[in-house]
Design a protein around this motif. Structure first.
Motif, PDB file in Angstrom:
ATOM      1  N   GLN A 136       9.781  -4.166  -4.409  1.00 52.45           N
ATOM      2  CA  GLN A 136      10.099  -3.098  -3.461  1.00 52.45           C
ATOM      3  C   GLN A 136      11.506  -3.215  -2.890  1.00 52.45           C
ATOM      4  O   GLN A 136      11.882  -2.447  -2.013  1.00 52.45           O
ATOM      5  CB  GLN A 136       9.080  -3.096  -2.314  1.00 52.45           C
ATOM      6  N   ALA A 165       7.474   3.364  -7.911  1.00 49.65           N
ATOM      7  CA  ALA A 165       6.147   3.398  -7.312  1.00 49.65           C
ATOM      8  C   ALA A 165       5.105   3.825  -8.344  1.00 49.65           C
ATOM      9  O   ALA A 165       5.337   4.723  -9.153  1.00 49.65           O
ATOM     10  CB  ALA A 165       6.129   4.357  -6.125  1.00 49.65           C
ATOM     11  N   ALA A 224       4.866  -5.606   9.938  1.00 50.87           N
ATOM     12  CA  ALA A 224       5.630  -4.504   9.350  1.00 50.87           C
ATOM     13  C   ALA A 224       6.864  -5.002   8.604  1.00 50.87           C
ATOM     14  O   ALA A 224       7.309  -4.384   7.634  1.00 50.87           O
ATOM     15  CB  ALA A 224       6.048  -3.523  10.434  1.00 50.87           C
ATOM     16  N   TRP A 228      -0.899  -5.725   6.943  1.00 52.86           N
ATOM     17  CA  TRP A 228       0.032  -5.698   5.821  1.00 52.86           C
ATOM     18  C   TRP A 228      -0.636  -5.186   4.550  1.00 52.86           C
ATOM     19  O   TRP A 228      -0.086  -4.337   3.836  1.00 52.86           O
ATOM     20  CB  TRP A 228       0.601  -7.095   5.589  1.00 52.86           C
ATOM     21  N   ASP A 280      -3.336  -3.317   4.296  1.00 58.52           N
ATOM     22  CA  ASP A 280      -3.666  -1.896   4.441  1.00 58.52           C
ATOM     23  C   ASP A 280      -2.426  -1.021   4.261  1.00 58.52           C
ATOM     24  O   ASP A 280      -2.483   0.045   3.635  1.00 58.52           O
ATOM     25  CB  ASP A 280      -4.296  -1.637   5.813  1.00 58.52           C
ATOM     26  N   THR A 281      -1.306  -1.496   4.810  1.00 62.27           N
ATOM     27  CA  THR A 281      -0.054  -0.740   4.667  1.00 62.27           C
ATOM     28  C   THR A 281       0.352  -0.639   3.206  1.00 62.27           C
ATOM     29  O   THR A 281       0.780   0.424   2.735  1.00 62.27           O
ATOM     30  CB  THR A 281       1.066  -1.405   5.484  1.00 62.27           C
ATOM     31  N   GLN A 282       0.219  -1.742   2.480  1.00 60.25           N
ATOM     32  CA  GLN A 282       0.559  -1.729   1.060  1.00 60.25           C
ATOM     33  C   GLN A 282      -0.349  -0.774   0.291  1.00 60.25           C
ATOM     34  O   GLN A 282       0.107  -0.013  -0.576  1.00 60.25           O
ATOM     35  CB  GLN A 282       0.440  -3.141   0.473  1.00 60.25           C
ATOM     36  N   GLU A 338      -2.009   1.815   1.467  1.00 63.57           N
ATOM     37  CA  GLU A 338      -1.775   3.205   1.877  1.00 63.57           C
ATOM     38  C   GLU A 338      -0.462   3.754   1.333  1.00 63.57           C
ATOM     39  O   GLU A 338      -0.309   4.968   1.166  1.00 63.57           O
ATOM     40  CB  GLU A 338      -1.775   3.289   3.409  1.00 63.57           C
ATOM     41  N   SER A 339       0.469   2.873   1.017  1.00 63.26           N
ATOM     42  CA  SER A 339       1.768   3.330   0.511  1.00 63.26           C
ATOM     43  C   SER A 339       1.675   3.854  -0.916  1.00 63.26           C
ATOM     44  O   SER A 339       2.553   4.595  -1.375  1.00 63.26           O
ATOM     45  CB  SER A 339       2.783   2.189   0.551  1.00 63.26           C
ATOM     46  N   ASN A 340       0.622   3.436  -1.625  1.00 66.04           N
ATOM     47  CA  ASN A 340       0.442   3.817  -3.027  1.00 66.04           C
ATOM     48  C   ASN A 340       1.592   3.354  -3.916  1.00 66.04           C
ATOM     49  O   ASN A 340       1.808   3.899  -5.002  1.00 66.04           O
ATOM     50  CB  ASN A 340       0.262   5.335  -3.167  1.00 66.04           C
ATOM     51  N   PHE A 341       2.337   2.354  -3.456  1.00 64.74           N
ATOM     52  CA  PHE A 341       3.419   1.827  -4.284  1.00 64.74           C
ATOM     53  C   PHE A 341       2.856   1.033  -5.455  1.00 64.74           C
ATOM     54  O   PHE A 341       3.352   1.129  -6.588  1.00 64.74           O
ATOM     55  CB  PHE A 341       4.347   0.941  -3.450  1.00 64.74           C
TER      56      PHE A 341
END
Length: 451
Positions: free
Chosen positions: A297, A306, A359, A374, A376-378, A380-383
């Motif tokens: 990233q 992505a 973050a 962390w 969950d953020t990853q 949700e980002s769909n990266f």
């Protein structure tokens, strides 16, 4: 972790005259003073408005600055250094000089190495140990219980916790789903399948790769640790290294085979040539969880597209335990000499457990709540493609427990022997005896009994 010998360098730094001077300073450094009941160790006289000096590497500077912004009433001076990277020993060397002068210690230090407690928890020439005990009253049990189980074990000596893990760094298998689909390959699940994929890839798509062994942390922690190779083990004060074990031999043979067919390269994953030549040619690559932010990233690194990159469960030997290696996972230390332990405590809690820290994290935080945020953020980002969260969680609970944490790093011997040998066209097998001797020599220099 059992008690361990401190480095001879530290013993040599103090002459007889300096020892007398240090003894006179013991009161202000905590050595020989009464234990502070609030902290569980002998502390310096506390000054609420004393500026705390924090040492960080470049990657941790943003979270330190985030703390500064979020806590304007806390006086702080942020200084960057190499982070003890590659087992440089800079952290210990600098502290040894402060021990000699009896002043100058930073209040908080970040280190990329997980083995510093082996010396930082030891009194040196009558000067109190640098690392403050954290579970004797200084930090609450509720806060400490928030870390992932086992995260702080490498920094725990005889039941006392001396450091806080910043992040977990279990090794997963990173893969490029686009290339796998294009070539018609499946994600390998074992080391045997990984090697077989290397043979197939070399024959059918030369120039595409399955990783690099040009970094000392990759060769040691990713491959040999992940292979259950007992080349870096510690039992009390006894160090051992076995390159004749079946796991060690199999990994050496596999790496040599894949270097020979070109599917493992020798460029550092952080080097410009690696980014330039292989950004779009990595079919799969075992590596730590923090590759997520540090490589894939990162716009200044691989800067992957992505939806193409995924993380799969760690590789393991067919029919054996499903374990993996671990690459670092830095550590925060508070100084027992700090004159503002309250501010240092506030800083430690922020950089390990806050939403801001989660973050800014490039890898899996060691604090459970931050880790959940962390992950969950990853997701949700769909990266990342595939079940990224499951793979990282699986790896975090699968780190092989047979690796040791002495007061020196396995990276230095690999860098000194293996890296130049590969550059000269030699195989790892060619230099295993020299590599082995180098490791044992380092253990002896550190005062360990070598088995």
């Amino acid at each position: 972790m059992a008690a361990q010998h401190r480095r001879p360098l530290t013993r040599l730094l103090a002459t007889a005259t300096a020892v007398v001077g240090i003894a006179a300073l013991a009161g202000c450094s905590g050595g020989g003073s009464e234990v502070n009941s609030d902290y569980g160790f002998a502390s310096a006289e506390q000054t609420a408005d004393s500026t705390i000096t924090v040492w960080v590497d470049a990657a941790r500077e943003p979270v330190a600055k985030a703390f500064e912004e979020a806590n304007p009433d806390v006086p702080i001076s942020i200084e960057t250094y190499d982070g003890n990277a590659g087992g440089s020993g800079s952290f210990q060397t600098k502290v040894a000089l402060f021990d000699q002068s009896g002043e100058g210690w930073p209040d908080v230090v970040f280190s990329t190495q997980t083995n510093d407690a082996s010396w930082a928890a030891k009194e040196t020439n009558g000067v109190q140990a640098f690392a403050a005990p954290l579970n004797k009253g200084y930090l609450s049990d509720d806060f400490l219980s928030g870390f992932t189980d086992g995260a702080n074990d490498p920094m725990t000596v005889d039941g006392t916790v001396y450091g806080l893990r910043n992040d977990l760094a279990p090794v997963v298998l990173w893969y490029n789903q686009k290339l796998l689909d294009e070539f018609g390959y499946a994600i390998p699940t074992t080391w045997e399948e990984y090697q077989a994929l290397g043979d197939k890839l070399a024959a059918e798509h030369p120039g595409y790769i399955l990783g690099s062994i040009g970094d000392s942390f990759v060769g040691t922690y990713v491959y040999y640790w992940g292979a259950q190779a007992p080349i870096f083990q510690l039992d009390g004060d006894t160090f051992s290294s076995d390159f004749d074990d079946d796991h060690s031999v199999a990994m050496t043979d596999m790496l040599d085979s894949m270097v020979a067919n070109g599917t493992l390269v020798q460029d550092s994953v952080f080097s410009a040539p690696f980014v330039e030549n292989y950004s779009d040619k990595i079919v799969a690559m075992p590596g730590p969880a923090w590759y997520a932010g540090a490589l894939f990233q990162n716009p200044d690194s691989l800067n992957s597209t992505a939806g193409e990159i995924g993380a799969a469960d760690p590789l393991y030997w067919e029919g054996e335990d499903k374990v993996t290696g671990n690459v670092g996972g830095g550590v925060w230390y508070a100084s027992s000499h700090s004159k503002n332990l309250a501010a240092a405590k506030t800083f430690l809690e922020f950089v390990t457990s806050s939403d801001e820290a989660a973050a800014l994290a490039s890898g899996l935080p060691a604090y459970d709540s931050a880790a959940s945020t962390w992950l969950d953020t990853q997701a949700e980002s769909n990266f990342f493609t595939g079940d990224f969260k499951s793979a990282v969680q699986t790896a975090a609970g699968s780190v092989w427990g047979g690796w040791g944490f002495p007061s020196f790093s396995p990276e230095t011997a690999y860098a000194a022997v293996v890296v130049p040998a590969l550059a000269d066209g030699k195989t790892i097998a060619d230099v295993v005896p020299e590599w082995h001797d180098q490791i044992l020599n380092e253990a002896q220099v550190q005062g360990y009994t070598v088995k």
